[in-house]
Design a protein around this motif. Structure first.
Motif, mmCIF file in Angstrom:
data_model
loop_
_atom_site.group_PDB
_atom_site.id
_atom_site.type_symbol
_atom_site.label_atom_id
_atom_site.label_comp_id
_atom_site.label_asym_id
_atom_site.label_seq_id
_atom_site.Cartn_x
_atom_site.Cartn_y
_atom_site.Cartn_z
ATOM 1 N N GLU A 207 -37.371 1.843 -12.330
ATOM 2 C CA GLU A 207 -38.352 0.510 -12.140
ATOM 3 C C GLU A 207 -39.851 1.249 -11.732
ATOM 4 O O GLU A 207 -40.422 0.578 -10.963
ATOM 5 C CB GLU A 207 -37.952 -0.235 -11.244
ATOM 6 N N ALA A 208 -40.249 2.186 -12.281
ATOM 7 C CA ALA A 208 -41.238 2.771 -11.883
ATOM 8 C C ALA A 208 -42.803 2.112 -12.206
ATOM 9 O O ALA A 208 -43.654 2.166 -11.443
ATOM 10 C CB ALA A 208 -41.421 4.166 -12.661
ATOM 11 N N GLU A 209 -42.548 1.150 -13.532
ATOM 12 C CA GLU A 209 -43.552 0.494 -13.639
ATOM 13 C C GLU A 209 -43.670 -0.855 -13.036
ATOM 14 O O GLU A 209 -44.763 -1.524 -13.145
ATOM 15 C CB GLU A 209 -43.468 0.128 -15.295
ATOM 16 N N THR A 210 -42.837 -1.278 -12.337
ATOM 17 C CA THR A 210 -42.952 -2.437 -11.585
ATOM 18 C C THR A 210 -42.632 -2.180 -10.168
ATOM 19 O O THR A 210 -43.600 -2.247 -9.105
ATOM 20 C CB THR A 210 -41.636 -3.375 -12.059
ATOM 21 N N ASP A 211 -41.430 -2.132 -9.688
ATOM 22 C CA ASP A 211 -40.749 -2.442 -8.137
ATOM 23 C C ASP A 211 -41.619 -1.027 -7.328
ATOM 24 O O ASP A 211 -42.230 -0.941 -6.200
ATOM 25 C CB ASP A 211 -39.530 -2.408 -7.848
ATOM 26 N N LEU B 276 -40.026 -6.699 -4.958
ATOM 27 C CA LEU B 276 -41.427 -7.441 -5.175
ATOM 28 C C LEU B 276 -42.357 -6.740 -6.006
ATOM 29 O O LEU B 276 -42.578 -5.474 -5.631
ATOM 30 C CB LEU B 276 -41.831 -7.966 -3.784
ATOM 31 N N PRO B 277 -43.156 -7.409 -6.758
ATOM 32 C CA PRO B 277 -44.248 -6.538 -7.553
ATOM 33 C C PRO B 277 -45.469 -6.228 -6.569
ATOM 34 O O PRO B 277 -45.740 -7.050 -5.649
ATOM 35 C CB PRO B 277 -44.826 -7.449 -8.568
ATOM 36 N N LEU B 278 -46.061 -5.118 -6.825
ATOM 37 C CA LEU B 278 -47.301 -4.854 -6.228
ATOM 38 C C LEU B 278 -48.653 -5.755 -6.959
ATOM 39 O O LEU B 278 -48.650 -5.593 -7.866
ATOM 40 C CB LEU B 278 -47.877 -3.462 -6.248
ATOM 41 N N PRO B 279 -49.227 -6.500 -6.033
ATOM 42 C CA PRO B 279 -50.138 -7.399 -6.810
ATOM 43 C C PRO B 279 -51.114 -6.800 -7.483
ATOM 44 O O PRO B 279 -51.899 -5.951 -7.205
ATOM 45 C CB PRO B 279 -50.752 -7.959 -5.507
ATOM 46 N N PHE B 280 -51.604 -7.364 -8.621
ATOM 47 C CA PHE B 280 -52.312 -6.917 -9.681
ATOM 48 C C PHE B 280 -52.109 -5.382 -10.221
ATOM 49 O O PHE B 280 -52.973 -4.684 -11.082
ATOM 50 C CB PHE B 280 -53.794 -6.737 -9.094
ATOM 51 N N VAL B 281 -51.061 -4.758 -9.825
ATOM 52 C CA VAL B 281 -50.787 -3.506 -10.055
ATOM 53 C C VAL B 281 -49.340 -3.176 -10.974
ATOM 54 O O VAL B 281 -49.479 -2.709 -11.957
ATOM 55 C CB VAL B 281 -50.676 -2.509 -8.812
ATOM 56 N N SER B 282 -48.318 -3.810 -10.440
ATOM 57 C CA SER B 282 -46.994 -3.626 -11.277
ATOM 58 C C SER B 282 -47.211 -4.369 -12.353
ATOM 59 O O SER B 282 -47.767 -5.515 -12.509
ATOM 60 C CB SER B 282 -45.976 -4.290 -10.151
ATOM 61 N N TYR B 283 -46.405 -3.793 -13.183
ATOM 62 C CA TYR B 283 -45.964 -4.493 -14.636
ATOM 63 C C TYR B 283 -45.398 -5.914 -14.436
ATOM 64 O O TYR B 283 -44.551 -5.709 -13.600
ATOM 65 C CB TYR B 283 -45.514 -3.699 -15.592
ATOM 66 N N GLY C 123 -48.066 -7.233 -0.936
ATOM 67 C CA GLY C 123 -48.487 -5.953 -0.987
ATOM 68 C C GLY C 123 -47.822 -5.127 0.176
ATOM 69 O O GLY C 123 -47.233 -3.790 -0.207
ATOM 70 N N PHE C 124 -47.601 -5.641 1.275
ATOM 71 C CA PHE C 124 -47.001 -4.839 2.516
ATOM 72 C C PHE C 124 -45.434 -4.658 2.037
ATOM 73 O O PHE C 124 -45.069 -3.810 2.405
ATOM 74 C CB PHE C 124 -47.271 -5.935 3.691
ATOM 75 N N PHE C 125 -44.899 -5.790 1.618
ATOM 76 C CA PHE C 125 -43.590 -5.598 1.386
ATOM 77 C C PHE C 125 -43.292 -4.568 0.165
ATOM 78 O O PHE C 125 -42.329 -3.531 0.217
ATOM 79 C CB PHE C 125 -42.899 -7.084 0.615
ATOM 80 N N ASN C 126 -44.042 -4.599 -0.854
ATOM 81 C CA ASN C 126 -43.815 -3.279 -2.027
ATOM 82 C C ASN C 126 -44.053 -2.156 -1.451
ATOM 83 O O ASN C 126 -43.256 -1.408 -1.665
ATOM 84 C CB ASN C 126 -44.813 -3.910 -3.161
ATOM 85 N N ILE C 127 -45.135 -1.981 -0.864
ATOM 86 C CA ILE C 127 -45.443 -0.638 -0.348
ATOM 87 C C ILE C 127 -44.314 -0.218 0.712
ATOM 88 O O ILE C 127 -44.018 1.109 0.833
ATOM 89 C CB ILE C 127 -46.790 -0.425 0.186
ATOM 90 N N GLY C 128 -44.070 -1.217 1.692
ATOM 91 C CA GLY C 128 -43.192 -0.914 2.571
ATOM 92 C C GLY C 128 -41.720 -0.372 1.954
ATOM 93 O O GLY C 128 -40.998 0.559 2.642
ATOM 94 N N VAL C 129 -41.319 -0.956 0.822
ATOM 95 C CA VAL C 129 -40.098 -0.745 0.284
ATOM 96 C C VAL C 129 -40.094 0.969 -0.285
ATOM 97 O O VAL C 129 -39.517 1.756 -0.287
ATOM 98 C CB VAL C 129 -40.028 -1.639 -1.042
ATOM 99 N N ALA C 130 -41.438 1.263 -1.121
ATOM 100 C CA ALA C 130 -41.928 2.446 -1.884
ATOM 101 C C ALA C 130 -41.822 3.443 -0.568
ATOM 102 O O ALA C 130 -41.305 4.729 -0.959
ATOM 103 C CB ALA C 130 -43.024 2.410 -2.411
ATOM 104 N N THR C 131 -42.162 3.208 0.795
ATOM 105 C CA THR C 131 -42.128 4.220 1.531
ATOM 106 C C THR C 131 -40.932 4.166 2.426
ATOM 107 O O THR C 131 -40.968 5.073 3.512
ATOM 108 C CB THR C 131 -43.322 4.038 2.462
#
Length: 395
Positions: A283-287, A359-366, A343-351
């Motif tokens: 899910e590299a293009e989304t989550d 959750l998608p990253l606003p304006f960035v995730s597909y 944005g916080f939730f998405n980046i929090g998951v990635a890190t």
């Protein structure tokens, strides 16, 4: 003569109606700064998606173009006219969510999408549009009942009205989006002027109650969470035990971000040490689009994304403070809260500082539904700014 006079009056009425909806705005009141930041963030998203999944880059770019067009059109429509349809929005939102429950397509164990027109038709996710529609609905409802907002009756009505879509989203199952909806509800109620005494009172009860619910939900015999959701939380608590299963995505995400170091490995690099190139990022293009950015653009690129998200949220809040009425304040604050928390939730998951939420990253995730919904929301924020109180334009 009478016919001519009637035609003239009809023309005046039509022009008057158009003037109400498309007011005589001034170009100096247009928030070009907000548009520029949104476009920069979207450009980063298009680039990152091109690296994560090149076949989707053209579709994302087309979505950005369509989103910008939609945003600009909405920005010139008087939001007060649109908000008069708030009950239609609410009922339509419920209808879409019920349609997902009854006729939605299943993917990865969740039923979150509606397919229109067969396999080659339109596929969209109503829970994404629900976020924007709920902000607009409560903006009008709270403004209409602002004098009685802190009464038991109005607060009870608000809770019931948020509970209906929340249950439909939660049952998809979509725990992450249901959490965002609850956060949005708290933001709009706070912006609407709910009593701080009531807020602190609820927090004193809610915090220990939520901790108790989470503890009970993690018990194997409890069905409050699905097995997938429970395992995601357990993987966050004990990643070593789930390193090859539920913690696999996040552990690889952290490796990808860390390997980018300061400068990154370069856009679309062909290095064999790339976590993304080794297909270790699902899910590299989304989550996990932030992981791709961290690996290829390094710490500098990651900071740019975080700063843009933070700046867009602050700008929305700034617009909310200058709004001419309470509805405009709630729209600005709601959109600012949505961008910030998601944005916080998405980046929090990635890190790996939060459990995997999806959750998608606003304006960035597909994701064209998410992208278009956010652009629509930004269009309303721009209109709120165009109608801001004139005595607060000196910046």
């Amino acid at each position: 003569m009478e016919a001519a006079r009637g035609t003239q009056n009809a023309w005046k009425y039509q022009c008057g109606t158009e003037e109400i909806m498309f007011k005589r705005y001034k170009i100096r009141d247009y928030d070009f700064k907000l548009i520029l930041m949104v476009l920069c963030l979207s450009a980063v998203g298009v680039m990152a998606i091109g690296s994560a999944e090149e076949t989707l880059q053209t579709r994302q770019l087309a979505g950005v173009i369509a989103g910008v067009f939609t945003m600009i059109v909405i920005s010139f429509i008087d939001y007060n006219m649109v908000l008069k349809l708030n009950w239609l929005m609410y009922i339509g939102n419920l209808a879409l969510l019920i349609a997902v429950w009854k006729f939605g397509s299943d993917a990865n164990g969740a039923q979150r999408w509606l397919q229109i027109g067969g396999s080659g038709g339109i596929r969209f996710q109503p829970s994404e549009t629900a976020k924007i529609l709920l902000i607009l609905f409560f903006a009008q409802f709270i403004m209409k009942h602002r004098k009685n907002l802190n009464t038991v009756w109005i607060i009870g009505c608000c809770i019931v009205m948020i509970a209906l879509p929340w249950v439909l989203v939660y049952k998809q199952p979509d725990l992450s989006t249901s959490i965002v909806i609850l956060v949005l509800f708290c933001v709009v109620m706070f912006a609407g002027g709910i009593s701080l005494k009531l807020v602190f009172g609820v927090l004193m009860v809610a915090v220990p109650a939520v901790a108790l619910v989470i503890a009970l939900a993690l018990q194997p015999e409890n069905d409050f969470l699905t097995n997938n959701q429970r395992n995601r939380v357990l993987a966050f608590v004990n990643p070593e035990e789930y390193a090859t299963t539920y913690a696999y995505q996040q552990l690889n995400s952290v490796k990808a971000i860390a390997s980018g170091q300061l400068e990154g490995k370069g856009y679309k690099n062909n290095k064999i040490t790339s976590v993304k190139n080794g297909n270790f990022l699902s899910e590299a293009e989304t989550d996990f689009i932030f992981s791709v950015i961290g690996e290829e653009f390094g710490f500098k690129g990651s900071v740019v994304v975080i700063v843009l998200l933070f700046a867009i949220s602050l700008e929305c809040i700034s617009v909310a403070r200058k709004a001419k009425d309470l509805a405009g304040t709630i729209i600005g604050a709601g959109m600012g809260g949505l961008i910030a928390f998601q944005g916080f939730f998405n980046i929090g998951v990635a890190t790996f500082i939060l459990p995997n939420t999806g959750l998608p990253l606003p304006f960035v995730s597909y994701g064209l539904t998410s992208l278009m919904s956010l652009y629509m929301g930004m269009g309303f924020v721009l209109n709120v700014r165009l109608q801001a109180r004139k005595n607060q334009h000196n910046e």
